[in-house]
Design a protein around this motif. Structure first.
Motif: not given
Length: 398
Positions: A306-307, A332, A334-335
């Protein structure tokens, strides 16, 4: 386009509240140096030429001997104040002339029995429990190399550079210890794009002109440490906006341990549970669990999951397990956040005793953490800044 401005502040070592944090952590480190199992909750108050310390300290190694037989509290305080830089002839708050009142006692046995790893009447287990109830947060983001929010990191850079120059004693001999900095950053679509304004208020000797201070702060501090691509022709510089800052530190204002918790953490970008850090040994989850949260969140972001990542824990005094663990990546990731949380629970243990062990917290390292934020630093002693669990998190995610 979504645009907004976010500001964060930092304070220098000579700020009255930071003087107190410095003293409290110096006393904590001295106790841990004698016995890593020391229990310390040390509060400090300063005003004018006076320092008051109070709280609870137990050093198991010395048994019933007085604390003063192994640590010299007065010398520790004077050395801490001298290290900050309050030793000028005209300082009312002077390392050699301050009056010290010591009200440190031993820890309550009722608290100790709940925290210690042993059986006790009414205690439901023999494991080490949390030193208090409460909620703690950890946070990380990809805005800076330190994986910290940009506004607070930039504000810390300014304060650290002011102190470096002052202690070097060559470039600006008129600088004095008390100082504050503040940076406003414009975000566009969630990313920092430019610095809108910079505020520096620094204590100074009486015989220096405001124009000299202003030019020095802009040219020798701001433009030297802040990213050049973030400073624009529209960036506004506010240097000692009141025009004069001669009377500072505890002479000008009272100080108290733990009043700069937002400076200590994420500058308001990440949430804070409310508990202060300085002067507390790692059995107090206010400190150790917040460090744990930073370690976890930083590894999540460093792993590219995540960001942004924020994690929250909740504890009950004497209880060995967190009552809840919550993760938020603010959209933010990805999963899914639930998968990230599951991976975190596989890789990390949040029991208070395990936090202390994983982060090697029973060491006299806390004076390193006191100033310019407890997070985002590079000193190897600050284990919560390590990104050593990236591979394990990726493996747990599968």
């Amino acid at each position: 386009m979504n645009s907004y401005i976010f500001s964060s502040e930092s304070v220098g070592e000579g700020h009255p509240d930071k003087v107190c944090d410095t003293i409290s952590d110096a006393i904590l480190d001295a106790c841990l140096n004698v016995d890593p199992k020391s229990r310390v909750a040390c509060e400090t108050f300063v005003k004018s030429n006076m320092v008051v310390v109070g709280g609870e300290i137990t050093i198991p190694k010395i048994g019933q001997k007085p604390i003063g037989s192994v640590i010299n509290v007065e010398n520790i305080i004077r050395d801490a104040v001298r290290g900050i830089g309050y030793e000028h002839d005209d300082d009312v708050f002077h390392a050699d002339r301050i009056f010290i009142n010591n009200y440190l006692t031993t820890q309550s046995p009722d608290i100790a029995q709940g925290v210690d790893a042993k059986e006790a009447d009414g205690k439901k287990h023999a494991e080490q429990g949390a030193g208090d109830q409460g909620i703690m947060f950890g946070y990380a983001c990809d805005e800076t190399p330190e994986l910290m929010p940009a506004p607070i990191m930039y504000a810390h850079r300014l304060g650290r550079e002011l102190t470096r120059i002052r202690k070097a004693g060559k470039l600006a001999k008129w600088l004095r210890p008390d100082a504050k900095s503040q940076v406003a950053v414009e975000y566009v679509n969630g990313k920092p794009t430019r610095i809108v304004n910079v505020v520096i208020s620094t204590q100074h000797a009486a015989d220096v002109m405001h124009s000299t201070i202003e030019k020095f702060c802009i040219e020798q501090v701001i433009k030297k440490v802040l990213p050049k691509n973030m400073l624009t022709k529209q960036t506004e510089y506010l240097i000692n906006p009141t025009g004069k800052f001669v009377v500072g530190g505890p002479q000008g204002d009272s100080g108290l341990t733990g009043r700069k918790i937002i400076v200590d953490t994420y500058g308001g970008m990440g949430r804070h549970g409310g508990g202060a850090f300085s002067g507390k040994d790692p059995s107090k989850v206010d400190r150790s669990a917040a460090y744990m949260g930073r370690w976890v969140a930083k590894n999540v972001v460093a792993a590219g999951l995540a960001r942004k990542c924020e994690i929250q824990f909740a504890y009950a005094i004497g209880h060995p397990e967190p009552l809840s663990v919550h993760v938020d990546t603010f959209g933010t990731a990805r999963i899914g956040d639930e998968k990230i949380l599951a991976a975190i629970l596989k890789v990390f243990s949040f029991k208070p005793a395990d936090i202390v062990k994983q982060l090697k917290l029973l060491r006299p390292i806390y004076s390193i953490s006191t100033n310019y934020g407890h997070f985002g630093k590079s000193e190897k002693e600050l284990t919560w800044e390590a990104t050593d669990k990236v591979a394990a998190l990726k493996k747990a995610i599968g």
